[in-house]
Design an enzyme around this catalytic site. Structure first.
Site, PDB file in Angstrom:
ATOM      1  N   SER A 167       4.807   4.780  -3.132  1.00  0.00           N
ATOM      2  CA  SER A 167       3.770   4.771  -2.130  1.00  0.00           C
ATOM      3  C   SER A 167       4.446   5.786  -0.943  1.00  0.00           C
ATOM      4  O   SER A 167       5.696   5.621  -0.853  1.00  0.00           O
ATOM      5  CB  SER A 167       3.362   3.767  -1.766  1.00  0.00           C
ATOM      6  OG  SER A 167       2.472   3.658  -0.502  1.00  0.00           O
ATOM      7  N   TYR A 180       4.823  -5.243   1.299  1.00  0.00           N
ATOM      8  CA  TYR A 180       4.448  -4.013   0.288  1.00  0.00           C
ATOM      9  C   TYR A 180       5.341  -2.888   0.409  1.00  0.00           C
ATOM     10  O   TYR A 180       5.895  -2.363  -0.292  1.00  0.00           O
ATOM     11  CB  TYR A 180       2.932  -3.590   0.619  1.00  0.00           C
ATOM     12  CG  TYR A 180       2.578  -2.513  -0.432  1.00  0.00           C
ATOM     13  CD1 TYR A 180       2.160  -2.769  -1.519  1.00  0.00           C
ATOM     14  CD2 TYR A 180       2.267  -1.205   0.633  1.00  0.00           C
ATOM     15  CE1 TYR A 180       1.907  -1.454  -2.294  1.00  0.00           C
ATOM     16  CE2 TYR A 180       1.821  -0.248  -0.258  1.00  0.00           C
ATOM     17  CZ  TYR A 180       1.630  -0.342  -1.777  1.00  0.00           C
ATOM     18  OH  TYR A 180       1.068   0.741  -2.475  1.00  0.00           O
TER      19      TYR A 180
END
Length: 275
Positions: A167, A180
């Site tokens: 990501s 995350y």
């Protein structure tokens, strides 16, 4: 200019990617987290190009339903599509990844590609991240990638490809997403380590680092006008991306056109990492 809902003068950006690679038909890919969202788009897109797919998801029933829907849809629209097989998998279990590989071999007799797509997206301010949240996201997002890559490497031959989902959050701080972001930074670095070691077997390992993409995981952005405006303002292309655009990068990385590319994370983010 494109609008924030991902449409513009050229029409909806959720239209299928048109690229085709002649080396892919007949290959076999495993995709985790394939019951919905980007995983389902990946499965359909590969099957439409003649790639057989074993899709695994924690929700095995939904995975089977997704597989049946893809197979039914492609029968009437594509010549010689690949077949999608759906099964349940808990990516925090190394043994269940081995079962995914065994399913691919039993159904199709070979294994060529592995896509570690399954992941979770927890929220908590940094001061409130609990041991359970941190442990959970690391088990799914990091251990799940490692176990999948290990299972793949036991069966892939030279020319095989593994693609992990990282990501842009691996390099950019997002408030409330500390756990995350940490997990995705780990995936990016793990990808480099796997590329070095699995390169001895002729296996390529790369990652895709999406930015704001229109999926259930980022629905909160579209539902919050302030968050949506902030997201669009911080993307140089001034729109949210689509799963199909992430699939375009995946398709390239699995193909022979990327046969000398390994150990890299390709950002599909509209340029947001530069802002």
């Amino acid at each position: 200019m494109s609008t924030s809902d991902g449409t513009g003068p050229g029409g909806a950006l959720h239209r299928p990617i048109g690229a085709h690679y002649p080396d892919l038909p007949g290959k076999v890919a495993v995709i985790t987290g394939a019951a919905r969202g980007m995983g389902a788009v990946f499965a359909r897109g590969l099957a439409a190009r003649g790639v057989h797919v074993v899709g695994g998801d924690l929700d095995g029933e939904r995975m089977s339903t997704t597989a049946d829907a893809i197979n039914d849809a492609l029968k009437s629209t594509v010549d010689e599509p690949g077949r999608v097989v759906g099964t349940a998998v808990d990516v925090t279990s190394a043994e269940q990844h081995d079962r995914l590989a065994a399913t691919a071999l039993a159904e199709f007799g070979r294994l060529d590609h592995w896509v570690n797509n399954a992941g979770i997206f927890p929220f908590a301010p940094a001061a409130e991240i609990s041991p359970d949240q941190l442990g959970g996201v690391l088990r799914v997002n990091v251990e799940g990638v490692l176990y999948g890559a290990q299972a793949a490497a036991r069966h892939l031959g030279p020319g095989g490809a593994i693609v992990n989902m990282s990501s842009v959050s691996a390099t950019r701080v997002r408030r409330g997403r500390g756990a995350y972001c940490t997990s995705k930074a780990a995936v990016a670095h793990l990808t480099e380590s796997l590329a070095v070691e699995f390169g001895d077997q002729g296996i390529r390992v790369n990652a895709i680092a999406p930015g704001y993409i229109d999926t259930d995981m980022t629905r909160w952005v579209k539902e919050d006008p302030v968050a949506l405006r902030h997201a669009v303002d911080t993307v140089p292309l001034h729109r949210i991306g689509s799963p199909e655009e992430v699939f375009g990068a995946l398709l390239f990385l699995l193909s022979d056109s990327a046969r000398y590319i390994t150990g890299h994370s390709i950002a599909v983010d509209g340029g947001s990492r530069h802002v």
